[in-house]
Design a protein around this motif. Structure first.
Motif, PDB file in Angstrom:
ATOM      1  N   ASP A   1       0.858  -1.184   0.000  1.00  0.00           N
ATOM      2  CA  ASP A   1       0.000   0.000   0.000  1.00  0.00           C
ATOM      3  C   ASP A   1       0.893   1.232   0.000  1.00  0.00           C
ATOM      4  O   ASP A   1       1.724   1.401   0.895  1.00  0.00           O
ATOM      5  N   SER A   2       0.730   2.085  -0.989  1.00  0.00           N
ATOM      6  CA  SER A   2       1.576   3.279  -1.096  1.00  0.00           C
ATOM      7  C   SER A   2       1.437   4.199   0.110  1.00  0.00           C
ATOM      8  O   SER A   2       2.356   4.948   0.447  1.00  0.00           O
ATOM      9  N   ARG A   3       0.298   4.141   0.797  1.00  0.00           N
ATOM     10  CA  ARG A   3       0.078   5.019   1.945  1.00  0.00           C
ATOM     11  C   ARG A   3       0.993   4.684   3.108  1.00  0.00           C
ATOM     12  O   ARG A   3       1.264   5.530   3.970  1.00  0.00           O
ATOM     13  N   ILE A   4       1.478   3.460   3.171  1.00  0.00           N
ATOM     14  CA  ILE A   4       2.410   3.080   4.226  1.00  0.00           C
ATOM     15  C   ILE A   4       3.701   3.886   4.102  1.00  0.00           C
ATOM     16  O   ILE A   4       4.380   4.155   5.088  1.00  0.00           O
ATOM     17  N   TYR A   5       4.017   4.283   2.887  1.00  0.00           N
ATOM     18  CA  TYR A   5       5.256   5.001   2.633  1.00  0.00           C
ATOM     19  C   TYR A   5       5.036   6.504   2.478  1.00  0.00           C
ATOM     20  O   TYR A   5       5.925   7.222   2.024  1.00  0.00           O
ATOM     21  N   GLY A   6       3.822   6.964   2.824  1.00  0.00           N
ATOM     22  CA  GLY A   6       3.551   8.397   2.848  1.00  0.00           C
ATOM     23  C   GLY A   6       2.939   8.981   1.598  1.00  0.00           C
ATOM     24  O   GLY A   6       2.913  10.200   1.448  1.00  0.00           O
ATOM     25  N   TYR A   7       2.413   8.131   0.689  1.00  0.00           N
ATOM     26  CA  TYR A   7       1.826   8.623  -0.558  1.00  0.00           C
ATOM     27  C   TYR A   7       0.396   8.119  -0.696  1.00  0.00           C
ATOM     28  O   TYR A   7       0.138   6.925  -0.548  1.00  0.00           O
ATOM     29  N   LYS A   8      -0.511   9.029  -1.005  1.00  0.00           N
ATOM     30  CA  LYS A   8      -1.925   8.675  -1.072  1.00  0.00           C
ATOM     31  C   LYS A   8      -2.219   7.689  -2.189  1.00  0.00           C
ATOM     32  O   LYS A   8      -3.053   6.790  -2.041  1.00  0.00           O
ATOM     33  N   LYS A   9      -1.535   7.847  -3.321  1.00  0.00           N
ATOM     34  CA  LYS A   9      -1.770   6.978  -4.471  1.00  0.00           C
ATOM     35  C   LYS A   9      -0.442   6.413  -4.986  1.00  0.00           C
ATOM     36  O   LYS A   9       0.621   6.991  -4.759  1.00  0.00           O
ATOM     37  N   LEU A  10      -0.552   5.304  -5.709  1.00  0.00           N
ATOM     38  CA  LEU A  10       0.639   4.712  -6.305  1.00  0.00           C
ATOM     39  C   LEU A  10       1.267   5.666  -7.310  1.00  0.00           C
ATOM     40  O   LEU A  10       2.488   5.753  -7.412  1.00  0.00           O
ATOM     41  N   SER A  11       0.428   6.399  -8.034  1.00  0.00           N
ATOM     42  CA  SER A  11       0.955   7.362  -9.005  1.00  0.00           C
ATOM     43  C   SER A  11       1.775   8.443  -8.312  1.00  0.00           C
ATOM     44  O   SER A  11       2.805   8.889  -8.835  1.00  0.00           O
ATOM     45  N   ASP A  12       1.333   8.874  -7.130  1.00  0.00           N
ATOM     46  CA  ASP A  12       2.091   9.879  -6.382  1.00  0.00           C
ATOM     47  C   ASP A  12       3.449   9.331  -5.967  1.00  0.00           C
ATOM     48  O   ASP A  12       4.459  10.035  -5.991  1.00  0.00           O
ATOM     49  N   LEU A  13       3.466   8.062  -5.578  1.00  0.00           N
ATOM     50  CA  LEU A  13       4.707   7.437  -5.133  1.00  0.00           C
ATOM     51  C   LEU A  13       5.729   7.367  -6.268  1.00  0.00           C
ATOM     52  O   LEU A  13       6.878   7.776  -6.099  1.00  0.00           O
ATOM     53  N   VAL A  14       5.307   6.864  -7.433  1.00  0.00           N
ATOM     54  CA  VAL A  14       6.277   6.691  -8.521  1.00  0.00           C
ATOM     55  C   VAL A  14       6.759   8.043  -9.057  1.00  0.00           C
ATOM     56  O   VAL A  14       7.907   8.165  -9.502  1.00  0.00           O
ATOM     57  N   LYS A  15       5.887   9.051  -9.016  1.00  0.00           N
ATOM     58  CA  LYS A  15       6.307  10.376  -9.477  1.00  0.00           C
ATOM     59  C   LYS A  15       7.301  11.011  -8.510  1.00  0.00           C
ATOM     60  O   LYS A  15       8.204  11.750  -8.921  1.00  0.00           O
ATOM     61  N   ALA A  16       7.139  10.717  -7.210  1.00  0.00           N
ATOM     62  CA  ALA A  16       8.017  11.309  -6.204  1.00  0.00           C
ATOM     63  C   ALA A  16       9.384  10.625  -6.148  1.00  0.00           C
ATOM     64  O   ALA A  16      10.394  11.270  -5.857  1.00  0.00           O
ATOM     65  N   LYS A  17       9.421   9.342  -6.451  1.00  0.00           N
ATOM     66  CA  LYS A  17      10.669   8.582  -6.389  1.00  0.00           C
ATOM     67  C   LYS A  17      11.472   8.761  -7.681  1.00  0.00           C
ATOM     68  O   LYS A  17      11.717   7.830  -8.443  1.00  0.00           O
ATOM     69  N   THR A  18      11.896   9.986  -7.920  1.00  0.00           N
ATOM     70  CA  THR A  18      12.611  10.297  -9.161  1.00  0.00           C
ATOM     71  C   THR A  18      13.982   9.639  -9.216  1.00  0.00           C
ATOM     72  O   THR A  18      14.567   9.526 -10.302  1.00  0.00           O
ATOM     73  N   GLU A  19      14.497   9.235  -8.064  1.00  0.00           N
ATOM     74  CA  GLU A  19      15.794   8.562  -8.059  1.00  0.00           C
ATOM     75  C   GLU A  19      15.677   7.094  -8.477  1.00  0.00           C
ATOM     76  O   GLU A  19      16.682   6.429  -8.723  1.00  0.00           O
ATOM     77  N   ILE A  20      14.423   6.601  -8.570  1.00  0.00           N
ATOM     78  CA  ILE A  20      14.189   5.201  -8.917  1.00  0.00           C
ATOM     79  C   ILE A  20      13.463   5.062 -10.251  1.00  0.00           C
ATOM     80  O   ILE A  20      13.795   4.192 -11.063  1.00  0.00           O
ATOM     81  N   PHE A  21      12.466   5.937 -10.483  1.00  0.00           N
ATOM     82  CA  PHE A  21      11.600   5.795 -11.657  1.00  0.00           C
ATOM     83  C   PHE A  21      11.719   6.981 -12.620  1.00  0.00           C
ATOM     84  O   PHE A  21      11.998   8.103 -12.213  1.00  0.00           O
ATOM     85  N   ILE A  22      11.455   6.676 -13.877  1.00  0.00           N
ATOM     86  CA  ILE A  22      11.218   7.687 -14.898  1.00  0.00           C
ATOM     87  C   ILE A  22       9.765   7.529 -15.318  1.00  0.00           C
ATOM     88  O   ILE A  22       9.330   6.424 -15.646  1.00  0.00           O
ATOM     89  N   THR A  23       9.000   8.598 -15.262  1.00  0.00           N
ATOM     90  CA  THR A  23       7.578   8.513 -15.591  1.00  0.00           C
ATOM     91  C   THR A  23       7.278   9.293 -16.867  1.00  0.00           C
ATOM     92  O   THR A  23       7.999  10.227 -17.230  1.00  0.00           O
TER      93      THR A  23
END
Length: 268
Positions: free
Chosen positions: A228-250
Motif C-alpha cells: 500500500d503506497s500510503r504506508i510510505y507516505g503517498y496517497k496513491k501509487l501514481s504519487d509514489l512513482v512520481k516522487a521517487k525520481t531517483e528510482i523511476f522515470i515517468t
C-alpha cells in the motif's frame, strides 16, 4: 493469483463487486470505521455489513456508538467459556452461509486474527474476491491469504493528514519533526522496499522497459497483497512513482481512442 474482478475494479472508476463485510469486534478498532467503509466503497458495494462480538462487554463500548450510524448489523455472541473465542466460530459459520447463497462477488474480513486464514483460503477456492483489513500486527499468513490486504492504521484520520500540517505541533519544541508525528502515523511508516518494487517493475514492463501504472500496481498486489503506497507516505501509487525520481522515470501518454492520459514508468 489475484482475481480478475479485483484487477478490473482497481483499474475501473466505478464499484463492480457485491461485497459482504464481516467485522470481528474483538480484533478491530471502531476508530477506523469511517475510513474503512470509504475504502471498501472503492472496490464495490457493501451489500451486507455485520459485526460479531460480545456487546455487553465494556471493551465493545466504542463499537456500540457507531453501529446505528453506519447501519452495521450487530451479531451478539456471549463468551461462554474463558479462553474460547465463540465470536470467530459465529463469523465463520455466517460467512459460509452467505457464501452458499451465491449472491456475493467477494468478502471483506476485518480482523487482525490469523484464525481466519482458513476462511479466506476457502472463499478464494470458490472464486470470490477476499479483501482483508487489519492492524500491522496481523500475521503474514492471513495477509497473504487475501487477494488484497490493507492496514487499518492508514485509515485513521491522523494517518491521512497532509505532512505540511504536522510541523505546527513542533513550533515551540526543539526535537526533530519526526518525534512530533502522531503515533498512528509513525506506526505505519516502513522502509521503502526498493529491491522488491524494481523486481515487480521488471516483470510487468514490456520489451522497451516501460510499464503501464495499472499493470504495475496489479503485479505488486499479486506478489504482496498488503502493499500500500500510503504506508510510505503517498496517497496513491501514481504519487509514489512520481516522487521517487531517483528510482523511476515517468511519462504520461495519450490513451488510444481517448482524450485522457495514462501514466507509464520505467526504472531509472
Amino acid at each position: 493469483m489475484v482475481s480478475p474482478r479485483l484487477v478490473a475494479k482497481i483499474e475501473a472508476e466505478e464499484p463492480t463487486l457485491r461485497l459482504a463485510v464481516l467485522i470481528d469486534a474483538d480484533n478491530a478498532q471502531a476508530a477506523v470505521i469511517e475510513g474503512l467503509l470509504a475504502e471498501i466503497a472503492r472496490f464495490g458495494e457493501a451489500t451486507v455489513k455485520r459485526i460479531y462480538g460480545d456487546f455487553t462487554a465494556p471493551t465493545s463500548a466504542s463499537w456500540k456508538k457507531v453501529l446505528q450510524k453506519y447501519a452495521i448489523k450487530p451479531v451478539q455472541q456471549f463468551a461462554y467459556t474463558t479462553g474460547k473465542n465463540a465470536t470467530d466460530s459465529t463469523l465463520i459459520i455466517d460467512a459460509m452461509d452467505l457464501l452458499y447463497t451465491r449472491k456475493f462477488d467477494g468478502f471483506c474480513l476485518i480482523t487482525s486474527d490469523s484464525d481466519f486464514t482458513g476462511l479466506a483460503m476457502r472463499l478464494r477456492e470458490e472464486g470470490l474476491t477476499v479483501l482483508g483489513f487489519g492492524e500491522k500486527k496481523t500475521p503474514e499468513a492471513f495477509r497473504n491469504a487475501c487477494h488484497k490486504f490493507l492496514f487499518t492504521e492508514v485509515l485513521r484520520p491522523s494517518a491521512t493528514n497532509e505532512p505540511t500540517a504536522q510541523p505546527q505541533k513542533a513550533e515551540n519544541d526543539h526535537p526533530p519533526p519526526q518525534s512530533q508525528s502522531p503515533a498512528e502515523t509513525a506506526e505505519v511508516k516502513q522502509e521503502f522496499p526498493k529491491k522488491f518494487v524494481l523486481a515487480a517493475l521488471e516483470q510487468s514492463s514490456d520489451d522497451t522497459g516501460w510499464a503501464h501504472l495499472g499493470t504495475f500496481g496489479s503485479y505488486l498486489t499479486k506478489l504482496q497483497p498488503d502493499f500500500d503506497s500510503r504506508i510510505y507516505g503517498y496517497k496513491k501509487l501514481s504519487d509514489l512513482v512520481k516522487a521517487k525520481t531517483e528510482i523511476f522515470i515517468t511519462e504520461e501518454r495519450q490513451a488510444p481512442g481517448s482524450t485522457q492520459k495514462v501514466l507509464y514508468l520505467r526504472a531509472k
